[in-house]
Design a protein around this motif. Structure first.
Motif, PDB file in Angstrom:
ATOM      1  N   VAL A  84       0.829  -1.140   0.021  1.00  0.00           N
ATOM      2  CA  VAL A  84      -0.023  -0.119   0.120  1.00  0.00           C
ATOM      3  C   VAL A  84       0.974   1.307  -0.041  1.00  0.00           C
ATOM      4  N   ALA A  85       1.884   1.306   0.671  1.00  0.00           N
ATOM      5  CA  ALA A  85       2.950   2.329   0.906  1.00  0.00           C
ATOM      6  C   ALA A  85       3.720   2.692  -0.391  1.00  0.00           C
ATOM      7  N   MET A  86       3.705   1.728  -1.466  1.00  0.00           N
ATOM      8  CA  MET A  86       4.550   1.984  -2.638  1.00  0.00           C
ATOM      9  C   MET A  86       4.052   3.109  -3.563  1.00  0.00           C
ATOM     10  N   PRO A  87       4.727   3.956  -3.798  1.00  0.00           N
ATOM     11  CA  PRO A  87       4.265   4.942  -4.879  1.00  0.00           C
ATOM     12  C   PRO A  87       3.715   4.469  -6.295  1.00  0.00           C
ATOM     13  N   GLY A  88       2.409   4.982  -6.473  1.00  0.00           N
ATOM     14  CA  GLY A  88       1.676   4.460  -7.823  1.00  0.00           C
ATOM     15  C   GLY A  88       0.633   3.447  -7.336  1.00  0.00           C
ATOM     16  N   HIS A 133       1.070   1.723 -13.054  1.00  0.00           N
ATOM     17  CA  HIS A 133       1.885   0.986 -13.972  1.00  0.00           C
ATOM     18  C   HIS A 133       2.046  -0.607 -13.897  1.00  0.00           C
ATOM     19  N   PRO A 134       2.062  -1.173 -14.908  1.00  0.00           N
ATOM     20  CA  PRO A 134       2.108  -2.755 -14.770  1.00  0.00           C
ATOM     21  C   PRO A 134       3.091  -3.265 -13.875  1.00  0.00           C
ATOM     22  N   ASP A 135       4.466  -2.822 -14.119  1.00  0.00           N
ATOM     23  CA  ASP A 135       5.646  -2.879 -13.229  1.00  0.00           C
ATOM     24  C   ASP A 135       5.418  -2.532 -11.725  1.00  0.00           C
ATOM     25  N   THR A 136       4.821  -1.607 -11.545  1.00  0.00           N
ATOM     26  CA  THR A 136       4.478  -1.058  -9.954  1.00  0.00           C
ATOM     27  C   THR A 136       3.578  -2.193  -9.427  1.00  0.00           C
ATOM     28  N   ALA A 137       2.534  -2.441 -10.257  1.00  0.00           N
ATOM     29  CA  ALA A 137       1.476  -3.533  -9.860  1.00  0.00           C
ATOM     30  C   ALA A 137       2.074  -4.937  -9.315  1.00  0.00           C
ATOM     31  N   LEU A 139       5.258  -5.526  -8.738  1.00  0.00           N
ATOM     32  CA  LEU A 139       6.394  -5.152  -7.435  1.00  0.00           C
ATOM     33  C   LEU A 139       5.627  -4.969  -6.094  1.00  0.00           C
ATOM     34  N   ALA A 140       4.461  -4.553  -6.257  1.00  0.00           N
ATOM     35  CA  ALA A 140       3.578  -4.281  -5.134  1.00  0.00           C
ATOM     36  C   ALA A 140       3.058  -5.417  -4.741  1.00  0.00           C
ATOM     37  N   ALA A 141       2.439  -6.329  -5.625  1.00  0.00           N
ATOM     38  CA  ALA A 141       1.777  -7.810  -5.235  1.00  0.00           C
ATOM     39  C   ALA A 141       3.022  -8.655  -4.693  1.00  0.00           C
ATOM     40  N   ALA A 142       4.286  -8.489  -5.298  1.00  0.00           N
ATOM     41  CA  ALA A 142       5.308  -9.358  -4.489  1.00  0.00           C
ATOM     42  C   ALA A 142       6.050  -8.751  -3.104  1.00  0.00           C
ATOM     43  N   ALA A 143       5.400  -7.518  -2.677  1.00  0.00           N
ATOM     44  CA  ALA A 143       5.854  -7.121  -1.578  1.00  0.00           C
ATOM     45  C   ALA A 143       4.785  -7.315  -0.249  1.00  0.00           C
ATOM     46  N   ILE A 144       3.666  -7.886  -0.922  1.00  0.00           N
ATOM     47  CA  ILE A 144       2.535  -8.391   0.181  1.00  0.00           C
ATOM     48  C   ILE A 144       3.380  -9.602   1.022  1.00  0.00           C
ATOM     49  N   ALA A 145       3.504  -9.338   2.349  1.00  0.00           N
ATOM     50  CA  ALA A 145       4.074 -10.274   3.078  1.00  0.00           C
ATOM     51  C   ALA A 145       2.877 -11.351   3.625  1.00  0.00           C
ATOM     52  N   VAL A 146       3.122 -12.544   3.406  1.00  0.00           N
ATOM     53  CA  VAL A 146       2.315 -13.635   3.792  1.00  0.00           C
ATOM     54  C   VAL A 146       2.868 -14.462   4.499  1.00  0.00           C
TER      55      VAL A 146
END
Length: 777
Positions: A84-88, A133-137, A139-146
């Motif tokens: 959520v905190a990632m720009p974009g 941006h698709p790359d931002t999306a 990277l953000a999905a990968a940043a979710i910690a499960v």
């Protein structure tokens, strides 16, 4: 390959003729029976046809999904803070953002949009992200910690019966015990076999994609390659907590579909993101995500015992069929019903005892893929017929002819075969068709080696085999499915428009609809409207439904418009409308007194009519697997010729010959294309296609690891005979074309490899070690 080389004239044309076909016949220049080219052929070949992946909207955001790396795990926590905190990044959604229990399903509501407490298969969706941006999306999905607690996966369907429940509904999805005849009947000759069928993927040309656009009323529009838009709308609306009227599904160009377009698991997260952001959101799945996200053909374990008398006539068939449904139910119940009902094949069997199960595992989900259920059992019962022929010393073709099903016979479900069933005729046509010539045993002809141009091996190790198979499929839905479709036909200023929510998936419905209107109304220019859920429902594009049900609705609507057009003329000249005919844009009376054009008769008026088509009802199989479960049946015979390097186990399919029961040829060129495509898909199932897993983990989810047959693998395909014996209860008398060659071809290839090697070949796809044999002297 069979091709349509004839050229249309202004009034008549000649139908294409394949090897062994009947003499050519004259058919009209327009309407049914003509090889009318698809209206979208040019934009598709030029690359200008708009697919979902090509769509765009102002203020567009991009979506990406987080998927589980484990086949079975307990979710301890999901932390989206970093994403959520990632720009974009504009939104992150999980199970907490879905109203209700967040589950969906076409037949059984058992599948979560996002996993909440448990992960049940590799690649299951956990969360989705929308970003600018698709790359931002991504990277953000990968940043979710499960945080996961990894659990032991259940991957062997035989162990699923005793395993701890993988789902609140349990591990057993359905059990069908078919009982038919005398359980104590015994044949003079008995053969047994154990067969395994792999996990074939639909492998669509274009991976899943879609666009979701929020509406001012708080709803959302979904632009996707759906093949059943109204069901997708209802499932999505329930997950969004909206009334169905506030969700609209607009069907974009479908880049081919054999079942892979029927899972809304891509569409629902997309709509959620659009609702949360208030912006259009686009998702274009990678090939890996496509393999993770859609359903595959059921891997199947089959145990068979065939009883026959000394003459080779079947006495009893006993079988156990186990379908691996993967994590969720999907179409497994329907697939199991087809497998059990067709477990004996298109043969007369007086006694049959079949046990069928579909179970949940932690393997990738299985679902509807062309010929589901029927393909798996065909490979097994045809393997049994080859074993029986060998044990009795009877020619395999002759053995099949002695047992062939025909109209009036009874299936093991106690349903009488009332439709045309020319099974023996199909097989005779194949056996009479000349075999391809043998290649010279010349080392210079290395292209003839199964390994190809650069293949290893020696020509002296190559053995040729010829194999036969008979297959059958059912038409439309089964077991009480309410099959109905609605269509509207409008005519104005010499142009007709068809409005029907039947999705064009490559099966040729839009071309068929144009041909129906051309033949009925004599109007040459016919347009088929784009499909969306503002139109009445037409149902899914499976089992030849749209040829029968939607085509029937178009025909009925066109005939109603025809009556509106002809009634004033008939009244004026004092005759009934039945005495008037429409052909080539002209209206004439039986006596020649009346002769005018359709345009003149329209006189600027706009005529329209709406009609429905609903076939006769069916019924569910009872507790003993009995009942009239199917509307109709279609049959096919395939002969495969293969060359096998018996030292290396490599296989080259030299030729496939097909004889098929088609009811009526509506579009010769289109029909030939569908049959050839079905045969090629069947060759893939026989030799190369298997989505491999290791302890539930998909290995190589890409088109490098998953080997599709290419043009270099496609053999000569000869359509030897198309039997036009019309089914009187079907509109136009036609039968589905593409599923039955998919069902039959793998069994024919396996039969040919058996003939070449003397090996049992009881697994599909055929592994090299199964095709290695001791060279014959």
């Amino acid at each position: 390959m069979t091709s349509d080389a004839a050229t249309a004239t202004s009034t008549t044309r000649t139908t294409p003729q394949s090897e062994g076909a009947e003499p050519e016949k004259e058919v009209p220049a327009l309407g049914l029976g003509v090889s009318l080219p698809p209206a979208d052929a040019r934009p598709k070949t030029e690359g200008t046809f708009p697919y979902a992946a090509d769509l765009w909207a102002e203020g567009l955001l991009w979506a990406s999904m987080l998927r589980s790396p484990h086949p079975h795990a307990r979710i301890l926590s999901i932390d989206t803070t970093a994403a959520v905190a990632m720009p974009g990044v504009r939104a992150v959604v999980t199970h907490e953002d879905i109203p209700g229990d967040g589950s969906y399903g076409r037949r059984v509501v058992d599948r979560p949009v996002f996993a909440s407490d448990l992960v049940r298969h590799h690649g299951e969706a956990i969360a989705a992200v929308a970003a600018d941006h698709p790359d931002t999306a991504r990277l953000a999905a990968a940043a979710i910690a499960v945080e996961y607690e990894v659990l032991e996966p259940v991957t062997d369907p035989e162990k699923a019966f005793a395993a701890e429940p993988l789902h609140p509904d349990g591990n057993l999805i359905r059990h069908i015990p078919l009982r038919y005849g005398d359980p104590d009947a015994v044949g003079e000759v008995i053969v047994e076999g154990l067969y395994r069928i792999g996990r074939q993927d639909p492998a669509p040309i274009g991976a899943e994609a879609g666009l979701a656009v929020p509406r001012p009323d708080g709803g959302v529009e979904l632009y996707t390659a759906s093949t059943d838009p109204h069901t997708d709308r209802d499932l999505a609306a329930a997950c969004f907590g909206l009334d169905p009227e506030r969700v609209k599904v607009v069907v974009t160009g479908v880049p081919g579909a054999t079942g892979d377009r029927e899972d809304p698991g891509f569409q629902i997260p997309l709509g959620l993101l659009a609702l949360h952001t208030g912006c259009p959101v686009k998702l274009a799945a990678t090939r890996e995500e496509s393999f993770f996200g859609h359903a595959h053909r059921h891997p199947t374990l089959l145990r068979y015992r065939h009883h026959a008398d000394a003459e080779g006539r079947l006495v009893k068939v006993e079988a156990q069929i186990l379908l691996d449904a993967g994590a969720y139910a999907d179409f497994s119940s329907e697939s199991l019903a087809a497998a059990v009902a067709f477990a004996c094949g298109p043969y007369v069997v007086p006694h049959a005892f079949i046990e069928g199960w579909a179970v949940r595992t932690n393997n990738p989900p299985s679902g509807h893929v062309r010929g589901e259920g029927a393909m798996q059992v065909c490979a097994a019962y045809e393997g049994q017929m080859d074993k029986l022929a060998a044990k009795l010393g009877i020619d395999p073709v002759e053995l099949r002819l002695r047992n062939a099903l025909s109209t009036g016979d009874i299936l093991p479900t106690s349903q009488t075969v009332t439709c045309p069933a020319p099974v023996a005729e199909l097989l005779r046509e194949l056996s009479d068709f000349p075999l391809p010539v043998l290649p010279k045993d010349d080392p210079e002809d290395d292209w003839l080696l199964p390994g190809g141009l650069e293949g290893a091996g020696e020509p002296g190790a190559v053995r040729r085999g010829v194999g036969y198979a008979l297959g059958m499929v059912h038409m439309l839905g089964a077991e009480g499915a309410d099959e109905v479709s609605t269509a509207t036909v409008r005519v104005h200023d010499g142009v007709a428009t068809v409005i029907c929510a039947a999705v064009e998936t490559g099966q040729g419905f839009t071309t068929l609809a144009r041909q129906i209107v051309q033949e009925t109304l004599g109007v040459e220019e016919v347009h088929v409207a784009a499909v969306d859920t503002d139109q009445p429902p037409a149902g899914p594009a499976t089992h030849g439904r749209h040829t029968w049900v939607s085509g029937g609705a178009v025909e009925r609507a066109a005939k109603m418009v025809r009556t509106q057009l002809l009634q004033p003329l008939a009244h004026k000249f004092g005759m009934s409308t039945e005495l008037l005919q429409i052909a080539d844009g002209k209206i004439t009376s039986y006596d020649g007194v009346l002769s005018t054009t359709v345009t003149e008769a329209m006189d600027g008026k706009e005529l329209w009519a709406t009609a429905q088509c609903r076939p006769h009802p069916t019924e569910p199989l009872d507790e003993f697997g009995q009942g009239d479960a199917f509307v109709g049946l279609a049959f096919c015979a395939v002969r495969a010729v293969v060359d096998v390097d018996i030292e290396l186990g490599s296989v080259r399919v030299v030729e496939m010959a097909v004889a098929q029961d088609v009811g009526r040829i509506l579009n010769p060129s289109q029909l030939a294309t569908r049959i050839e495509a079905g045969v090629t898909q069947g060759i893939g199932a026989a030799l190369t296609e298997n989505l491999r897993t290791a302890r539930g983990l998909i290995r190589h989810p890409d088109l490098t690891g998953y080997a599709l047959p290419t043009t270099l693998d496609a053999p000569d395909i000869h359509i030897v005979k198309l039997i036009e014996e019309r089914d009187v209860v079907a509109p136009f008398g036609a039968k589905p074309a593409s599923a039955v060659p998919v069902v039959t071809s793998p069994a024919a290839v396996a039969s040919a490899v058996r003939a070449a090697t003397g090996r049992p070949v009881n697994r599909l796809p055929i592994r090299p070690q199964a095709a290695v044999a001791t060279p014959k002297s």
